[in-house]
Design an enzyme around this catalytic site. Structure first.
Site, PDB file in Angstrom:
ATOM      1  CG  ASP A   1      -9.467   2.463  -0.335  1.00 23.55           C
ATOM      2  OD1 ASP A   1      -8.996   1.355  -0.640  1.00 23.55           O
ATOM      3  OD2 ASP A   1      -8.869   3.268   0.406  1.00 23.55           O
TER       4      ASP A   1
ATOM      5  CG  ASP B  93      -2.267   0.582   1.002  1.00 16.91           C
ATOM      6  OD1 ASP B  93      -2.370   1.439   0.097  1.00 16.91           O
ATOM      7  OD2 ASP B  93      -3.221   0.221   1.711  1.00 16.91           O
TER       8      ASP B  93
HETATM    9  C1  GLA Z   1      -5.737   1.887   2.178  1.00 17.43           C
HETATM   10  C2  GLA Z   1      -6.143   0.759   1.244  1.00 17.43           C
HETATM   11  C3  GLA Z   1      -7.212  -0.073   1.903  1.00 17.43           C
HETATM   12  C4  GLA Z   1      -6.706  -0.626   3.215  1.00 17.43           C
HETATM   13  C5  GLA Z   1      -6.243   0.504   4.089  1.00 17.43           C
HETATM   14  C6  GLA Z   1      -5.553  -0.020   5.331  1.00 17.43           C
HETATM   15  O1  GLA Z   1      -6.773   2.787   2.340  1.00 17.43           O
HETATM   16  O2  GLA Z   1      -6.571   1.282   0.030  1.00 17.43           O
HETATM   17  O3  GLA Z   1      -7.603  -1.125   1.058  1.00 17.43           O
HETATM   18  O4  GLA Z   1      -5.663  -1.531   2.961  1.00 17.43           O
HETATM   19  O5  GLA Z   1      -5.321   1.362   3.423  1.00 17.43           O
HETATM   20  O6  GLA Z   1      -5.128   0.987   6.164  1.00 17.43           O
END
Ligand code: GLA
Length: 804
Positions: A602, A532
């Site tokens: 997301d 990420d």
């Molecule tokens: C980001 C990612 C999510 C999740 C969060 C975890 O927002 O896009 O899918 O993994 O971080 O903190």
């Protein structure tokens, strides 16, 4: 006088050629695609001379006076953008002859002599109209005042002029591509640019990039350094680019190109696909169509700041430029150091936007532009939207039980599993402290990897390697490792504490590599990593880079990141790595060669996903797009959608789920089990097939009178197997259904239809078991039963088509 003579020659020549059945090229979409196969024999190095005729040398006639093809009548220029199967004679020969005439007229016989049999290269430099030479690389100081340069440098002695001339040319005939390498040098300074043009053999994609170096006495300042330049014909041009944001990615934005300069850029620093993304299409025939019309596609293979410009600074045409954004990013290039620009990939299709997408998809899968591009992806459950930071061993193992029971193949533990002195219970602490939090997981990762093994599924884990928090042991030990502007207060990101590590620093690169290496060495059972990146570069300074090279940061960050990823990939080629950046913030071809897939958004609301996935598919293939069945009502939007719709939306890419299975109803469980089973039977087709977008969700319809739908399909190469997805986006009683015309099938074959992922408790629809010819399906189409007597919210169908 010369011009009159030349015009007469061209008219005569065109008459002769038309009488011979040749169409004259429109000769304006001008990037060389180098159909040079007939002219080359392996690696050859040829001498050359002044090949780069400047704009100012060649502007007497307007491109609009050049010979033209009727719009839509085929590929746009003989030697120009590649069309599948185009042969060397398809327009190259007329253009060659015209070019020869032109060169003779201009008295540049030496050029011909120098190039000998490699006339194609001359043509590459004299595309456009026969009377107008256009450089492959317009540089400041060597073009007229009207046009924009793609390369601007300030030499060590302060001189700002660059006049590149070819030194020699090399042709590489690789098993997968042909590459032309033109070494150039400035007329005065010891400054060199090597121009690379690579044409893939199995897919109509041409990549260009430049290698820049010098042996001047002191560093040279690179002030602009695009990766490619392309002159375009005048006409009714439309630009298509993806605009969006966190949780609302990839909205196709379509606009007419007018006089002036249109710029698409991104200056997030660390990610570049939220807001504006580094890929565009340009329709040459007015409003772009999905399956017809001439469309150019371009993708800048870079993960940092970029700038894409289309300039119409005079009436003669449009000029396309793409490269790294030069804002606050002058690159200070030391003597003997080589700077390589990112690759710029072009494609051209006369099958509309769909043709461009299919070329990018095939290139991504087969030309190393995504990791393990042709591998079939597994069905997974990710813990994030199910339990967020509330990780415990018991909850994780319960989720593994569920995904295994559904027939899934992989479980991914997301954020929240790590931390020592600082616990990761929210987004404000512990990034960088990559040790298992034994308060949550008393038996460590070993208990989890063993549990996965016992359930015959694989195990994956979340990391965010390029960041830390002010609340972390890492930051306490190495405050010098974060990006920071000397003497200024730190600007803090997510959670009010997040900071980005300085990836220009080799010690930080080692730290990131070693962290991943330790994790995978200690736990070889880890089969999947979610990488990420939830922060922009807000503090644009490095304690590692010297003061006079601070402006290298935006670029060296990404070079450092790629170097680290290369080390990881060299040691761990088989681990699946997901590219995530607050959702789809890093969906780009700069990073995808190191990643197997990316998290599309997301926002996991199935309705909005129809739109986001639609836009994303313009440039990225389905097996790269992670699409998860989410919960309902969905947390972010509050929308309730049926489980069948959520499954069908997720099934059109790399299927997974992201919810708390413990909260699912029996009906939801049954539907997911069916979806997983059917997906396994269809996934080769879905993940590796050719995408045809049929009805756009963005297409306005008069609701109530007619249902708003979205529909797409995948067809395999043999055209004997296809699958269609249809989604009803509005539902009103007595609403007229929408006929959907299919695409990409063989008109002469007969296809039998079978409904898949049938709604739990229902019988397959009336289309199931019926047969139609490809011609019928593509011209008449199907009434997909999406609206019923009693309107159901978000109806959807998955129809498989088989020709036996
Ligand atoms: C980001 C990612 C999510 C999740 C969060 C975890 O927002 O896009 O899918 O993994 O971080 O903190």
């Amino acid at each position: 006088m010369k011009r009159i003579f030349l015009s007469i020659c061209i008219v005569l020549l065109s008459l002769v050629m038309r009488s011979q059945g040749y169409e004259l090229p429109s000769a304006t979409v001008a990037y060389p695609s180098f159909h040079t196969s007939a002219m080359q024999t392996g690696n050859t190095t040829l001498p050359s001379s002044d090949i780069a005729a400047p704009f100012s040398d060649s502007t007497p006639s307007s491109s609009s006076k050049g010979p033209r093809r009727a719009p839509g009548s085929g590929h746009s220029g003989g030697t120009t953008i590649t069309t599948p199967g185009a042969a060397i004679g398809d327009g190259l020969i007329p253009l060659l002859i015209i070019s020869i005439l032109y060169m003779l007229m201009k008295g540049i016989k030496r050029l011909l002599l120098n190039y000998g049999k490699n006339l194609a290269l001359c043509v590459c430099l004299i595309v456009g109209t026969p009377m107008r030479a256009i450089e492959m690389l317009p540089t400041f100081g060597d073009i007229d005042h009207i046009h924009l340069p793609a390369l601007i440098v300030q030499h060590a002695d302060g001189d700002q002029t660059l006049q590149l001339r070819a030194q020699d040319t090399t042709y590489i005939d690789h098993a997968q591509y042909k590459e032309t390498v033109i070494a150039t040098k400035d007329l005065v300074q010891p400054f060199f640019v090597t121009i690379h043009v690579r044409q893939w053999k199995n897919v109509p994609i041409t990549e260009t990039w430049y290698e820049i170096s010098h042996t001047e006495k002191k560093p040279v300042r690179l002030q602009r350094f695009d990766s490619g330049y392309l002159p375009l014909e005048n006409g009714d041009l439309y630009l298509v680019h993806l605009h969006g944001n966190w949780a609302g990615e990839a909205v196709p934005t379509v606009e007419r190109l007018t006089r002036g300069i249109k710029t698409i850029r991104n200056s997030d620093g660390a990610r570049n696909a939220h807001l504006d993304a580094p890929e565009v299409m340009i329709s040459l025939d007015g409003v772009p169509q999905e399956n017809s019309g001439r469309v150019l596609g371009a993708a800048l293979c870079w993960s940092g700041n970029f700038e894409i410009r289309v300039a119409a600074t005079d009436e003669k045409g449009f000029h396309f430029y793409a490269g790294i954004d030069p804002m606050a990013s002058e690159y200070i290039l030391s003597p003997k150091q080589t700077f390589t620009t990112p690759h710029l990939a072009y494609t051209y299709s006369n099958e509309g936007m769909g043709g461009v997408s299919r070329a990018f998809h095939r290139w991504a899968r087969t030309c190393g532009m995504m990791h393990n591009g042709n591998a079939i992806r597994s069905i997974l459950l990710n813990s994030w939207e199910g339990i967020y930071f509330d990780i415990t061993e018991e909850r994780i193992i319960a989720m593994m039980n569920d995904i295994a029971a559904f027939g899934g193949e992989l479980f991914v533990m997301d954020d929240g599993w790590f931390g020592g002195k600082y616990q990761r219970n929210s987004d404000d602490a512990a990034l960088g402290d990559w040790i298992v939090d034994t308060r949550k997981l008393p038996n460590g990762l070993e208990a989890l990897t063993q549990a996965a093994k016992d359930r015959h599924i694989r195990f994956g884990i979340w990391i965010e390697p390029e960041s830390t928090n002010t609340l972390s042991e890492l930051y306490e030990q190495h405050p010098e490792w974060v990006l920071q502007e000397r003497g200024r207060e730190l600007k803090l990101g997510r959670g009010g504490t997040q900071l980005v590590l300085d990836m220009t620093n080799p010690k930080v690169q080692d730290f990131v590599f070693n962290m991943v290496d330790d994790l995978l060495t200690k736990h070889p059972e880890i089969a999947y990593i979610k990488w990420d990146a939830n922060a922009s570069i807000q503090n644009c300074g490095s304690t590692y880079l010297s003061r006079d090279k601070q402006s290298n940061l935006y670029i060296d960050y990404h070079l450092g990141l790629v170097k680290t990823l290369e080390r990881i990939r060299a040691k761990y080629p088989d681990v699946v790595i997901q590219n995530c950046a607050s959702g789809g913030g890093r969906a780009n071809y700069g990073l995808m060669p190191y990643f197997d897939e990316f998290w599309v958004s997301d926002n996991n609301d199935a309705l909005q996903r129809v739109y986001i996935q639609w836009g994303t598919s313009y440039f990225f293939p389905s097996n790269a797009m992670a699409q998860h069945i989410g919960g309902s009502p969905y947390l972010m939007t509050g929308r309730t959608t049926p489980i069948k719709f959520r499954c069908d939306v997720a099934m059109s890419g790399r299927l997974g789920m992201e919810l708390q299975p413990a909260h699912m109803t029996d009906e939801e469980r049954a539907q997911c089990t069916t979806a997983f089973k059917d997906y396994k039977e269809l996934r080769e087709l879905i993940q590796l097939g050719n995408l045809y977008r049929l009805v756009s969700p963005f297409e306005p319809v008069p609701v109530v009178e007619q249902q708003q739908v979205a529909s797409l399909m995948y067809v395999n190469d043999a055209k004997d197997h296809a699958v269609l997805f249809a989604y009803g986006l509005t539902s009103f009683m007595k609403q007229a259904s929408r006929r959907i015309r299919l695409a990409g099938l063989d008109p002469d074959r007969t296809y039998s239809l079978r409904e898949r992922n049938v709604r739990h408790g229902e019988q397959p629809c009336a289309l199931d078991g019926q047969s139609f010819t490809g011609a019928y399906l593509m011209s008449v189409g199907l009434d997909i039963p999406l609206s019923t007597e009693y309107a159901i919210d978000y109806p959807s169908r998955v129809i498989e088509l088989t020709n036996n």
